[in-house]
Design a protein around this motif. Structure first.
Motif, short mmCIF file in Angstrom:
data_model
loop_
_atom_site.label_atom_id
_atom_site.label_comp_id
_atom_site.label_asym_id
_atom_site.label_seq_id
_atom_site.Cartn_x
_atom_site.Cartn_y
_atom_site.Cartn_z
N ILE A 208 5.44 -0.50 -6.87
CA ILE A 208 5.47 0.27 -7.88
C ILE A 208 6.25 1.70 -7.39
CG2 ILE A 208 4.28 1.88 -9.71
CD1 ILE A 208 2.02 0.06 -9.72
N ASP A 209 7.41 1.82 -7.84
CA ASP A 209 8.16 3.09 -7.55
C ASP A 209 7.44 4.20 -8.05
OD1 ASP A 209 10.03 4.94 -6.99
OD2 ASP A 209 11.76 3.87 -7.14
N GLN A 210 6.62 4.93 -7.22
CA GLN A 210 5.83 6.04 -7.81
C GLN A 210 6.84 7.26 -8.05
OE1 GLN A 210 2.49 6.69 -5.07
NE2 GLN A 210 2.60 4.67 -4.33
N THR A 211 7.94 7.17 -7.44
CA THR A 211 8.73 8.36 -8.12
C THR A 211 9.20 8.48 -9.31
OG1 THR A 211 11.07 7.08 -7.75
CG2 THR A 211 10.04 8.30 -5.86
N TYR A 212 8.85 7.40 -10.14
CA TYR A 212 8.95 7.07 -11.85
C TYR A 212 7.67 7.33 -12.54
CZ TYR A 212 13.56 4.92 -10.96
OH TYR A 212 14.89 4.93 -10.66
N LEU A 213 6.62 7.49 -11.76
CA LEU A 213 5.28 7.77 -12.42
C LEU A 213 5.08 9.40 -12.96
CD1 LEU A 213 2.99 5.19 -10.21
CD2 LEU A 213 3.64 5.16 -12.93
N PRO A 214 4.66 9.56 -13.94
CA PRO A 214 3.87 8.80 -14.84
C PRO A 214 4.60 7.99 -15.98
CG PRO A 214 3.32 11.04 -15.40
CD PRO A 214 4.49 11.04 -14.22
N SER A 215 5.93 8.53 -16.21
CA SER A 215 6.82 8.22 -17.21
C SER A 215 6.98 6.86 -17.53
CB SER A 215 7.76 9.12 -17.52
OG SER A 215 8.37 9.36 -16.26
N ARG A 216 7.20 5.98 -16.42
CA ARG A 216 7.56 4.63 -16.08
C ARG A 216 7.04 4.05 -14.98
NH1 ARG A 216 13.77 3.44 -15.29
NH2 ARG A 216 13.23 1.30 -15.39
N GLU A 217 6.69 2.62 -15.72
CA GLU A 217 5.81 1.76 -14.59
C GLU A 217 7.16 0.91 -14.11
OE1 GLU A 217 1.94 -0.62 -14.69
OE2 GLU A 217 1.60 1.22 -15.94
N PHE A 218 7.80 1.15 -12.95
CA PHE A 218 9.01 0.60 -12.71
C PHE A 218 8.49 -0.23 -11.24
CE2 PHE A 218 12.87 0.57 -10.07
CZ PHE A 218 13.75 -0.13 -10.68
N PHE A 219 9.17 -1.34 -11.31
CA PHE A 219 8.58 -2.26 -9.96
C PHE A 219 9.71 -2.36 -9.26
CE2 PHE A 219 5.04 -3.06 -12.48
CZ PHE A 219 3.90 -3.13 -11.70
N LEU A 220 9.85 -2.37 -8.02
CA LEU A 220 11.14 -2.15 -7.25
C LEU A 220 11.04 -3.51 -6.17
CD1 LEU A 220 13.81 -0.82 -6.30
CD2 LEU A 220 12.40 0.61 -4.62
N ASP A 221 11.90 -4.34 -6.28
CA ASP A 221 11.98 -5.52 -5.02
C ASP A 221 12.50 -5.07 -3.97
OD1 ASP A 221 10.14 -7.18 -6.78
OD2 ASP A 221 12.08 -7.65 -8.05
N ILE A 222 12.01 -5.38 -2.97
CA ILE A 222 12.72 -4.85 -1.43
C ILE A 222 12.87 -6.00 -0.61
CG2 ILE A 222 12.41 -3.48 0.58
CD1 ILE A 222 10.86 -1.40 -1.23
N PHE A 223 14.06 -6.41 -0.26
CA PHE A 223 14.42 -7.55 0.60
C PHE A 223 14.80 -7.18 2.04
CE2 PHE A 223 14.69 -8.72 -3.71
CZ PHE A 223 14.50 -10.12 -3.91
N GLU A 224 14.65 -5.88 2.20
CA GLU A 224 15.40 -5.55 3.41
C GLU A 224 14.79 -4.47 4.26
OE1 GLU A 224 18.51 -3.48 5.17
OE2 GLU A 224 18.82 -3.37 3.04
N VAL A 225 14.77 -4.35 5.42
CA VAL A 225 14.11 -3.25 6.19
C VAL A 225 14.57 -1.89 6.14
CG1 VAL A 225 15.38 -3.71 8.27
CG2 VAL A 225 13.00 -2.65 8.67
N GLY A 226 15.75 -1.80 5.68
CA GLY A 226 16.54 -0.60 5.60
C GLY A 226 16.03 0.26 4.14
N ARG A 227 15.75 -0.81 3.25
CA ARG A 227 15.28 -0.38 1.86
C ARG A 227 13.60 0.09 2.17
NH1 ARG A 227 18.87 1.04 -1.53
NH2 ARG A 227 17.17 0.60 -3.11
N VAL A 228 12.94 -0.69 2.97
CA VAL A 228 11.59 -0.35 3.15
C VAL A 228 11.58 1.27 3.82
CG1 VAL A 228 9.55 -0.68 4.55
CG2 VAL A 228 10.89 -2.48 3.70
N TRP A 229 12.40 1.47 4.63
CA TRP A 229 12.60 2.78 5.24
C TRP A 229 12.80 3.71 4.36
CZ3 TRP A 229 15.78 6.98 5.59
CH2 TRP A 229 15.45 7.85 6.60
N GLU A 230 13.58 3.49 3.47
CA GLU A 230 14.07 4.47 2.28
C GLU A 230 13.05 4.72 1.48
OE1 GLU A 230 15.59 6.29 -1.37
OE2 GLU A 230 14.75 4.29 -1.27
N ALA A 231 12.26 3.55 1.04
CA ALA A 231 11.08 3.60 0.17
C ALA A 231 9.95 4.34 0.73
CB ALA A 231 10.65 2.35 -0.25
#
Ligand code: MRU
Length: 356
Positions: free
Chosen positions: A24-47
């Motif tokens: 759950i991308d917590q930067t969108y809460l509480p206004s939006r429950e947005f699920f972010l799919d991550i396939f790559e280590v660089g995106r994990v670091w960024e998240a």
């Protein structure tokens, strides 16, 4: 006896779905429950860096899956170097955020595993790294449930509880740490009412904790951080319970900025101050809190809100994300192995995991 929390009420902030992480991308809460799919280590670091996934245990879980994503596509043939690749990926992920020791704790396990298996085919090591991440994730769910069940015994009937930041399912595998204690007390039919500190500057209290408490039906009221003293004096607070990002051997505790002030206020008003801490948050390598690295974040987090300027351009800002509460201000730690009271140096030591 505590009732079991219904699975449907409990948010899963991190999931492993087929071949990737879903958060759950917590930067969108509480206004939006947005699920972010991550396939790559660089995106994990960024998240992790951007607090899309946040809270000490959740960061550790995400990073463990991140290690697997980082090695997954490396070739399986040729000279086997996977242990050094794993080490490099872990060094990289560790730079995402410095304070929560759970990040290092999870990454160290990945490095150890890769070195222990360095003579095995890399395909086998990759598989084992994914299994490690899954087990860290599942263990955290059990640990959080145990913290909740143990900690709820400290909560009196009709309790007014004050908490800071977000320590719930969003911050962990499930249930949370400090919030797990509150959920379990609520489900055990103790009447509880929670004062939720807004938690400036990133508002984890108002954006995330209220969102979780609303979902689980726990009565709560939101206050700004500066109201805490007055609420203690005028409304009566029976206890404060917070989470932690790192506990030193003597019990000094790093947690979200503002926690130290709350501990002083609790002392002044004679209110017990509890820290919910999985053992993975105890850093047995440091003797006291002055060795805990405190993350400093961007000035923009303080100077603006949703693109609105809150200070004149160029204002100098100091923005530490955490502070350290001295152990003398802490009544007890609630861990998955029970309640730990002073002398913390002696009693926390009994929790030190034996290296196999
Ligand atoms: O900056 P954050 O939102 O990651 O800070 C989180 C906290 O300070 C929590 O209290 C802590 O990680 C414990 S979460 C169970």
């Amino acid at each position: 006896m505590t009732a079991k929390i219904k699975k449907t009420e409990v948010v899963q902030s991190i999931q492993w779905v087929d071949d990737h992480i879903r958060i759950i991308d917590q930067t969108y809460l509480p206004s939006r429950e947005f699920f972010l799919d991550i396939f790559e280590v660089g995106r994990v670091w960024e998240a992790i860096r951007s607090l899309r996934v946040r809270g000490a245990p959740a960061i550790g879980i995400a990073a463990a899956y991140g290690v697997y994503l980082g090695v997954r596509d490396l070739p399986d043939d040729g000279i086997q170097q996977i242990h050094t690749d794993v080490e490099g990926i872990c060094e990289y992920l560790a730079t995402a955020r410095p304070t929560a020791v759970n990040l290092r704790w999870a990454l160290d396990q990945a490095v150890r595993l890769a070195y222990d298996m360095k003579d095995e085919p890399s395909s086998k090591v990759k598989k084992a790294l994914l299994e490690l991440a899954k087990s860290i994730h599942e263990d955290d769910k059990r640990i959080c449930a145990d913290i909740g069940k143990t900690g709820q015994e400290l909560i009196p009937h009709n309790a007014n509880i004050l908490t800071h930041c977000n320590t719930g399912s969003l911050a962990t595998g499930q249930y949370g740490t400090a919030l797990s204690i509150i959920y379990h007390a609520h489900l055990g039919k103790k009447k509880v009412q929670v004062w939720v500190d807004e938690t400036r500057p990133l508002l984890q209290g108002s954006r995330l904790t209220t969102w979780e408490l609303k979902k689980t039906g726990v009565p709560h009221r939101l206050i700004t951080d500066s109201m805490a003293a007055w609420v203690m004096k005028e409304k009566g607070v029976d206890l404060v319970v917070v989470g932690t990002d790192r506990v030193a051997r003597n019990g000094d505790t790093a947690n979200k900025i503002g926690t130290y002030a709350l501990a002083i206020l609790a002392k002044h008003h004679n209110i017990p101050f509890y820290v919910a801490a999985p053992i993975s948050s105890i850093d047995f390598s440091i003797a006291s809190g002055d060795k805990i690295p405190i993350e400093e974040r961007d000035a923009g987090e303080v100077c603006s809100l949703a693109d609105k300027e809150l200070a004149p351009p160029g204002t100098q800002v100091y923005n530490p994300a955490f502070d350290v509460t001295p152990h003398e201000l802490i009544t007890a730690f609630v861990t998955e192995k029970g309640v730990i009271r002073p002398d913390f140096s002696k009693n926390l030591e009994k929790l030190r995991p034996q290296q196999g």
